[in-house]
Scaffold this active site. Structure first.
Site, mmCIF file in Angstrom:
data_model
loop_
_atom_site.group_PDB
_atom_site.id
_atom_site.type_symbol
_atom_site.label_atom_id
_atom_site.label_comp_id
_atom_site.label_asym_id
_atom_site.label_seq_id
_atom_site.Cartn_x
_atom_site.Cartn_y
_atom_site.Cartn_z
ATOM 1 N N ASP A 147 -7.082 4.751 -1.112
ATOM 2 C CA ASP A 147 -6.590 3.223 -0.781
ATOM 3 C C ASP A 147 -7.370 1.980 -1.530
ATOM 4 O O ASP A 147 -6.863 0.949 -1.454
ATOM 5 C CB ASP A 147 -6.628 3.222 0.840
ATOM 6 C CG ASP A 147 -5.578 3.789 1.404
ATOM 7 O OD1 ASP A 147 -4.599 4.377 0.886
ATOM 8 O OD2 ASP A 147 -5.669 4.018 2.606
ATOM 9 N N LYS A 193 -4.642 -3.361 6.163
ATOM 10 C CA LYS A 193 -3.411 -3.190 5.339
ATOM 11 C C LYS A 193 -2.444 -2.456 6.360
ATOM 12 O O LYS A 193 -2.877 -1.849 7.553
ATOM 13 C CB LYS A 193 -3.320 -2.282 4.091
ATOM 14 C CG LYS A 193 -4.024 -1.097 4.361
ATOM 15 C CD LYS A 193 -3.206 0.003 4.829
ATOM 16 C CE LYS A 193 -3.844 1.493 5.020
ATOM 17 N NZ LYS A 193 -3.163 2.543 5.539
#
Length: 285
Positions: free
Chosen positions: A137, A12
């Site tokens: 996350d 990401k």
């Protein structure tokens, strides 16, 4: 369970990352825009009849008991009371300590893949609740969509982002996220956006100043990339910096100008594309 299943674990980017406060328990309040990219680790899960959860190969610098992928499998096994075990083999392509979420993504892909392989049929929300205990996350990767994150990173609002190419420059150093957030010089008072739609190029990364001061190689990489792409910024707590482009050709032109300098500075470049959704989106309801 199927005997063997191989799945990707995508990285990401934090298109921006603002630190808006700090809770009494020490956790930081954040606002960030997460975008999935097609740079990915590969995970192969192999069924074990003995109930053991083990790692099937060595990963440099990561003890198996500390590996988020192993911890994710053990947490799901305990929560679901599944008797089956699994061997987890990791092929790492996402550099570690780079702010790209590799470990968190590995954990999420293990949760999603075992949800299917073990026939659990857990909802994505239930998996995300379990994922919170593994890292801030991990729920993002479980949810499977690009998202605006708030809270400690666990309050996620799915967003639709245009497809972009991104050039990553990753200095070959490992940045410890905990050290950056613990820095006394870190500012923690960025104002909230208060809206769920932001313009392209909005914001900044509040962690960059601390990371660049403590790791000059990150500052050098960011300065070099900004010469060719002024909008470049750092992802997560670093060490990776990036710039986004509308076309592959534009990204390749910049890559050609920075690759020699990056190589001389012990950095690696990656040309990636953003993803509209997680490749394992269909592995949970």
């Amino acid at each position: 369970m199927s005997r063997t299943l191989t799945v990707p674990a995508p990285a990401k980017l934090n298109l921006f990352l603002h630190v808006t406060g700090r809770r009494a328990d020490g956790y930081h309040m954040l606002e960030s825009l997460f975008a999935l990219v097609d740079l990915a680790d590969t995970i192969t899960l192999t069924h074990r009849d003995d109930g053991a959860v083990v790692r099937g190969n060595d990963v440099a610098g990561v003890d198996p008991d500390d590996d988020l992928a192993v911890r994710a499998a053990r947490a799901l096994q305990a929560a679901s009371r599944v008797r089956a075990g699994v061997a987890i083999e990791l092929v790492k392509r996402i550099p570690m300590g780079a702010g790209l979420g590799g470990g968190s993504s590995d954990a999420a892909s293990v949760l999603l893949a075992l949800n299917r392989s073990w026939g659990l049929d857990w909802s994505r929300e239930r998996l995300a609740d379990l994922a919170v205990s593994l890292g801030a996350d991990v729920p993002f990767f479980v949810q499977g969509h690009n998202a605006l994150a708030r809270g400690i990173g666990d309050v996620l609002t799915p967003v639709s982002l245009p497809t972009r190419w991104a050039l990553l420059v990753a200095p070959q150093i490992h940045v410890r996220t905990a050290d950056v957030f613990a820095a006394t010089e870190l500012t923690r008072d960025s104002p909230s956006t208060k809206i769920d739609v932001v313009s392209e190029g909005y914001g900044h990364n509040d962690l960059a100043k601390v990371t660049c001061a403590r790791h000059p190689a990150v500052g050098d990489a960011l300065a070099a990339l900004r010469e060719a792409a002024p909008g470049a910024r750092m992802t997560g707590s670093g060490a990776c910096v990036f710039a986004t482009f509308e076309s592959r050709e534009s990204a390749e032109r910049v890559q050609a100008t920075v690759t020699a300098q990056a190589s001389a500075g012990s950095a690696t470049t990656y040309l990636v594309r953003t993803l509209a959704r997680h490749p394992l989106l269909g592995f949970a309801r």
